[in-house]
Motif scaffolding. Structure first.
Motif, PDB file in Angstrom:
ATOM      1  N   SER A  92       0.756  -1.144  -0.038  1.00 46.60           N
ATOM      2  CA  SER A  92       0.038   0.117  -0.031  1.00 46.60           C
ATOM      3  C   SER A  92       0.953   1.182   0.022  1.00 46.60           C
ATOM      4  O   SER A  92       0.526   2.246  -0.775  1.00 46.60           O
ATOM      5  N   HIS A  93       1.851   1.186   0.717  1.00 46.39           N
ATOM      6  CA  HIS A  93       2.947   2.414   0.712  1.00 46.39           C
ATOM      7  C   HIS A  93       3.591   2.569  -0.496  1.00 46.39           C
ATOM      8  O   HIS A  93       3.765   3.546  -0.967  1.00 46.39           O
ATOM      9  N   ASP A  94       3.834   1.520  -0.922  1.00 40.03           N
ATOM     10  CA  ASP A  94       4.784   1.247  -2.078  1.00 40.03           C
ATOM     11  C   ASP A  94       4.026   1.967  -3.426  1.00 40.03           C
ATOM     12  O   ASP A  94       4.422   2.865  -4.125  1.00 40.03           O
ATOM     13  N   TYR A  95       2.727   1.542  -3.696  1.00 38.65           N
ATOM     14  CA  TYR A  95       2.084   1.807  -4.575  1.00 38.65           C
ATOM     15  C   TYR A  95       1.822   3.157  -4.525  1.00 38.65           C
ATOM     16  O   TYR A  95       1.623   4.097  -5.836  1.00 38.65           O
ATOM     17  N   GLY A  96       1.437   3.833  -3.292  1.00 39.02           N
ATOM     18  CA  GLY A  96       1.156   5.114  -3.402  1.00 39.02           C
ATOM     19  C   GLY A  96       2.376   6.008  -3.619  1.00 39.02           C
ATOM     20  O   GLY A  96       1.965   7.043  -4.234  1.00 39.02           O
ATOM     21  N   ASN A  97       3.545   5.595  -3.258  1.00 43.07           N
ATOM     22  CA  ASN A  97       4.547   6.478  -3.736  1.00 43.07           C
ATOM     23  C   ASN A  97       5.038   6.322  -5.003  1.00 43.07           C
ATOM     24  O   ASN A  97       5.400   7.422  -5.755  1.00 43.07           O
ATOM     25  N   ILE A  98       4.783   5.211  -5.880  1.00 36.78           N
ATOM     26  CA  ILE A  98       5.084   5.015  -7.007  1.00 36.78           C
ATOM     27  C   ILE A  98       4.055   5.937  -8.044  1.00 36.78           C
ATOM     28  O   ILE A  98       4.053   6.580  -8.905  1.00 36.78           O
ATOM     29  N   SER A  99       2.554   6.020  -7.544  1.00 28.99           N
ATOM     30  CA  SER A  99       2.026   6.791  -8.064  1.00 28.99           C
ATOM     31  C   SER A  99       2.145   8.442  -7.894  1.00 28.99           C
ATOM     32  O   SER A  99       1.962   8.948  -8.965  1.00 28.99           O
ATOM     33  N   ALA A 100       2.603   8.634  -6.688  1.00 27.37           N
ATOM     34  CA  ALA A 100       3.063  10.171  -6.667  1.00 27.37           C
ATOM     35  C   ALA A 100       4.452  10.685  -7.765  1.00 27.37           C
ATOM     36  O   ALA A 100       4.489  11.574  -7.975  1.00 27.37           O
ATOM     37  N   LEU A 146      -2.546   7.313 -12.158  1.00 26.30           N
ATOM     38  CA  LEU A 146      -3.671   6.872 -11.830  1.00 26.30           C
ATOM     39  C   LEU A 146      -3.818   5.378 -11.514  1.00 26.30           C
ATOM     40  O   LEU A 146      -4.579   4.831 -10.583  1.00 26.30           O
ATOM     41  N   GLU A 147      -3.113   4.590 -12.429  1.00 22.44           N
ATOM     42  CA  GLU A 147      -2.916   3.069 -12.048  1.00 22.44           C
ATOM     43  C   GLU A 147      -2.497   2.730 -10.880  1.00 22.44           C
ATOM     44  O   GLU A 147      -3.202   1.694 -10.249  1.00 22.44           O
ATOM     45  N   TYR A 148      -1.543   3.185 -10.531  1.00 28.22           N
ATOM     46  CA  TYR A 148      -0.889   2.823  -9.228  1.00 28.22           C
ATOM     47  C   TYR A 148      -1.491   3.566  -7.984  1.00 28.22           C
ATOM     48  O   TYR A 148      -1.804   2.986  -6.713  1.00 28.22           O
ATOM     49  N   ALA A 149      -2.416   4.583  -8.060  1.00 32.90           N
ATOM     50  CA  ALA A 149      -3.381   5.258  -7.162  1.00 32.90           C
ATOM     51  C   ALA A 149      -4.536   4.370  -7.029  1.00 32.90           C
ATOM     52  O   ALA A 149      -4.978   4.273  -5.657  1.00 32.90           O
ATOM     53  N   TYR A 150      -4.933   3.550  -7.853  1.00 31.73           N
ATOM     54  CA  TYR A 150      -6.121   2.552  -7.587  1.00 31.73           C
ATOM     55  C   TYR A 150      -5.775   1.467  -7.163  1.00 31.73           C
ATOM     56  O   TYR A 150      -6.258   1.003  -6.158  1.00 31.73           O
ATOM     57  N   LYS A 151      -4.324   1.081  -7.251  1.00 29.57           N
ATOM     58  CA  LYS A 151      -3.572  -0.005  -6.657  1.00 29.57           C
ATOM     59  C   LYS A 151      -3.393   0.278  -5.205  1.00 29.57           C
ATOM     60  O   LYS A 151      -3.994  -0.744  -4.435  1.00 29.57           O
ATOM     61  N   THR A 152      -3.214   1.515  -5.025  1.00 24.84           N
ATOM     62  CA  THR A 152      -2.968   1.706  -3.567  1.00 24.84           C
ATOM     63  C   THR A 152      -4.491   1.930  -2.629  1.00 24.84           C
ATOM     64  O   THR A 152      -4.604   1.126  -1.627  1.00 24.84           O
ATOM     65  N   LEU A 153      -5.573   2.273  -3.353  1.00 25.86           N
ATOM     66  CA  LEU A 153      -6.930   2.166  -2.678  1.00 25.86           C
ATOM     67  C   LEU A 153      -7.238   0.771  -2.497  1.00 25.86           C
ATOM     68  O   LEU A 153      -7.999   0.341  -1.466  1.00 25.86           O
ATOM     69  N   ASP A 154      -6.879  -0.240  -3.603  1.00 24.05           N
ATOM     70  CA  ASP A 154      -7.365  -1.694  -3.532  1.00 24.05           C
ATOM     71  C   ASP A 154      -6.725  -2.413  -2.464  1.00 24.05           C
ATOM     72  O   ASP A 154      -7.417  -2.901  -1.578  1.00 24.05           O
ATOM     73  N   MET A 155      -5.177  -2.070  -2.173  1.00 26.57           N
ATOM     74  CA  MET A 155      -4.633  -2.510  -1.023  1.00 26.57           C
ATOM     75  C   MET A 155      -5.029  -2.115   0.275  1.00 26.57           C
ATOM     76  O   MET A 155      -5.267  -2.716   1.383  1.00 26.57           O
ATOM     77  N   ALA A 156      -5.569  -0.634   0.401  1.00 24.99           N
ATOM     78  CA  ALA A 156      -5.909  -0.130   1.732  1.00 24.99           C
ATOM     79  C   ALA A 156      -7.507  -0.755   2.026  1.00 24.99           C
ATOM     80  O   ALA A 156      -7.617  -0.925   3.057  1.00 24.99           O
ATOM     81  N   ARG A 157      -8.193  -0.781   0.877  1.00 26.99           N
ATOM     82  CA  ARG A 157      -9.333  -1.595   1.104  1.00 26.99           C
ATOM     83  C   ARG A 157      -9.206  -2.899   1.836  1.00 26.99           C
ATOM     84  O   ARG A 157      -9.980  -3.574   2.819  1.00 26.99           O
ATOM     85  N   GLN A 158      -8.394  -3.604   1.259  1.00 27.62           N
ATOM     86  CA  GLN A 158      -7.965  -5.110   1.828  1.00 27.62           C
ATOM     87  C   GLN A 158      -7.262  -5.034   3.290  1.00 27.62           C
ATOM     88  O   GLN A 158      -7.842  -5.973   3.997  1.00 27.62           O
ATOM     89  N   GLN A 210      -4.080  10.524  -2.306  1.00 26.88           N
ATOM     90  CA  GLN A 210      -3.363  10.284  -3.656  1.00 26.88           C
ATOM     91  C   GLN A 210      -4.236  10.369  -4.727  1.00 26.88           C
ATOM     92  O   GLN A 210      -3.728  10.832  -6.013  1.00 26.88           O
ATOM     93  N   LEU A 211      -5.358   9.674  -4.799  1.00 27.86           N
ATOM     94  CA  LEU A 211      -6.175   9.819  -6.209  1.00 27.86           C
ATOM     95  C   LEU A 211      -6.545  11.213  -6.358  1.00 27.86           C
ATOM     96  O   LEU A 211      -6.563  11.593  -7.430  1.00 27.86           O
ATOM     97  N   TYR A 212      -7.097  11.804  -5.317  1.00 26.76           N
ATOM     98  CA  TYR A 212      -7.214  13.335  -5.356  1.00 26.76           C
ATOM     99  C   TYR A 212      -5.893  14.188  -5.948  1.00 26.76           C
ATOM    100  O   TYR A 212      -6.120  14.909  -6.843  1.00 26.76           O
ATOM    101  N   ASN A 213      -4.945  13.826  -5.425  1.00 27.63           N
ATOM    102  CA  ASN A 213      -3.479  14.580  -6.027  1.00 27.63           C
ATOM    103  C   ASN A 213      -3.461  14.245  -7.636  1.00 27.63           C
ATOM    104  O   ASN A 213      -3.054  15.208  -8.273  1.00 27.63           O
TER     105      ASN A 213
END
Length: 577
Positions: free
Chosen positions: A224-232, A244-256, A269-272
């Motif tokens: 979750s941390h890795d994908y968020g930073n990759i998106s940024a 956007l691809e990695y931002a949605y991966k971050t959200l998927d990990m966070a929901r799990q 991250q999605l907003y940014n």
């Protein structure tokens, strides 16, 4: 086609009408990990249960309960002399204060986190705990990076963070002790390259190594941390698709994972990403979710409870020290008591003065207590007003779905913007220590940026300059000025920029002798001055006139390479509203 914000409206109404945050835990202790019957457990086992509860509650966003469990665990491990577990507890408390400091931009919390991280490292060095030293250096580096985020004019904090990360990597033992922190270390190093050094390929290199380790270890939290930073990073590189691809991966990990902290970071991250690439509707959708979750974890009550819990812990520690000193110095106290007996006659002489002094002190404490309660009530009032204004905005949005007439839809939209202008004021008042004073630089920047985004402009397509000489202003002046800025800026964005040149807006607030000078300027094609000066020409004009009368202000409209609205407001005027 469905309106993009329709799915958010039930969420908004529920959050505002209940008067509490949408993602907050329900009443009672139902979200806190239970502590088993302690009467049959040794102290260290009790401490471990408390430490696990501290970690879980921190990830759930219940900072008050997390702090209480952490301080209880710390007290137990200090009493039993378990230095390794004491160091682990200090690290968790350091991370807790780092979370709170970063989310609230509060350097005092982050400094408190530094103290706990420093204590943790000292304990690990004394105990020759290699894994603990690696983890403590990593935590120390994370806190330095948080300090860099809230002190943007001090980039040397990134150098301090990198030094800690390198020391942690060098400390990892060839036998494998401390190796479990390698993936988070690579992730954290990538942030230094991305944010501090602007070296994005290097940042992606370290993130790739972190992702490989996290996948091998099946660590959803690390991913979750890795994908968020990759998106940024891809966002900064201008790669919209991958960001956007990695931002949605971050959200998927966070929901799990299901914890509040990870969800907040994912929505942010999605907003940014959407905001950076000019997708205003999607950016607003995810900002709204992120803002409500963040508000729920930063209420005034929680902040006060955290302060009280830390004070209670420090007080108990001091009381234990005092009791120990009293036992060692009992004979000295007896001698002091004999001296006090000899001075009894002199004390009687001052009894009368003391009684008068105590009466004055009681009155002073009463006034101080009432003032503090009033300040808390004022902040709570501003919070509720802001929530109620959001309800009004949502109701206006619901009403607009049924309207077909363009003029009616435009009227609803303008009304929402006026409500938003008032909402920004109350949001700032409840989130700062000022109950009546508004930071005009931040307020006018937030207001104009929201309008610019609402009309489809971005920082790349419109030049916006907000220049404020008088930073703090009373709400009685700040709110009318905000509404005036809202009206004039809205009209400029709607009508002024039609000739194809790069649009520009300037908003200024200066002082000149006995007056405040408020200016709104654009470089558009100019206004129809005769129509503007005609009484009753539009509701916006009527509103500006009314607000000028309330402020006892004079207004002047001129045209020179664009329209210039100038207002002169007496500094010592009495608000006429």
């Amino acid at each position: 086609m469905h309106h993009p914000y329709r799915l958010l409206l039930p969420f908004l109404l529920f959050a505002c009408l209940t008067g509490s945050a949408v993602f907050a835990s329900p009443g009672g202790d139902t979200t806190q990990p239970g502590i088993p019957d302690t009467s049959k457990l040794p102290p260290d086992s009790i401490g471990m249960h408390l430490l696990r509860a501290c970690r879980d509650l921190r990830e759930q966003g219940d900072y008050m309960a997390s702090l209480e469990k952490g301080l209880q665990a710390l007290q137990i491990f200090r009493q039993t002399g378990n230095r390794i577990k004491e160091a682990s507890t200090d690290r968790n408390l350091a991370q807790l204060y780092q979370f709170m400091g970063e989310q609230n931009s509060n350097p005092d919390y982050i400094r408190q986190g530094l103290n706990y991280a420093r204590t943790s490292l000292d304990l690990c060095v004394a105990a020759a705990d290699t894994a603990g030293m690696v983890a403590s250096n990593n935590t120390w580096g994370v806190i330095y990076r948080s300090m860099a985020l809230i002190n943007l004019d001090q980039p040397y904090w990134y150098d301090s963070a990198m030094a800690c990360y390198n020391k942690a990597l060098a400390t990892i033992s060839p036998s494998g002790k401390g190796k479990g922190v390698t993936a988070p270390l690579y992730n954290n190093i990538s942030q230094v390259y991305s944010e501090g050094k602007k070296d994005y390929p290097a940042a992606l290199h370290y993130l790739d190594m972190a992702v490989r380790i996290a996948m091998a270890e099946h660590s959803l939290d690390d991913l979750s941390h890795d994908y968020g930073n990759i998106s940024a990073v891809y966002q900064k590189m201008g790669d919209k698709k991958k960001s956007l691809e990695y931002a949605y991966k971050t959200l998927d990990m966070a929901r799990q994972i299901g914890t509040a902290n990870r969800l907040i970071n994912a929505y942010c991250q999605l907003y940014n990403s959407y905001d950076h690439f000019g997708k205003a509707d999607s950016a607003f959708k995810y900002y709204f979710i992120f803002d409500n979750m963040r508000d729920s974890m930063a209420s005034l009550a929680a902040t006060k409870q955290i302060s009280d819990a830390q004070t209670k812990y420090e007080t108990e520690k001091k009381q234990a020290l005092i009791a120990d000193l009293n036992g060692r110095n009992s004979r000295q106290q007896k001698r002091i008591a004999l001296l006090l007996t000899g001075l009894a006659v002199v004390v009687l002489f001052f009894v009368g003065l003391f009684v008068l002094f105590k009466r004055g002190q009681r009155q002073k404490r009463l006034i101080s207590t009432q003032a503090g309660q009033l300040e808390v009530m004022m902040k709570e009032l501003h919070h509720r007003v802001k929530n109620n204004l959001q309800i009004i905005s949502s109701l206006l949005s619901l009403q607009s779905y049924r309207l077909k007439d363009d003029e009616a839809l435009e009227a609803i939209r303008l009304s929402q913007q006026r409500v938003q202008a008032m909402s920004f004021i109350h949001q700032r008042l409840y989130s700062t220590d000022q109950a009546r004073m508004v930071n005009m630089q931040e307020y006018l920047q937030d207001l104009t940026r929201s309008l610019v985004m609402a009309y489809g402009y971005t920082e790349q397509t419109l030049d916006l300059q907000v220049e404020i000489a008088r930073q703090w202003l009373d709400i009685d002046k700040a709110l009318p000025l905000g509404l005036i800025a809202n009206e004039i800026t809205t009209n400029a964005l709607k009508y002024a920029f039609k000739d194809g040149q790069r649009p520009a807006l300037y908003i200024g607030l200066a002082e000149d002798g006995e007056h405040l000078l408020f200016t709104v300027k654009d470089n558009g094609r100019g206004w129809d001055m005769k129509r503007w000066e005609q009484p009753g020409a539009s509701f916006g004009r009527t509103l500006v006139e009314t607000l000028c009368r309330q402020l006892k202000a004079t207004q002047n409209l001129t045209y020179h390479n664009g329209s210039i609205f100038a207002f002169a407001i007496p500094k010592d005027n009495t608000y006429a509203g």
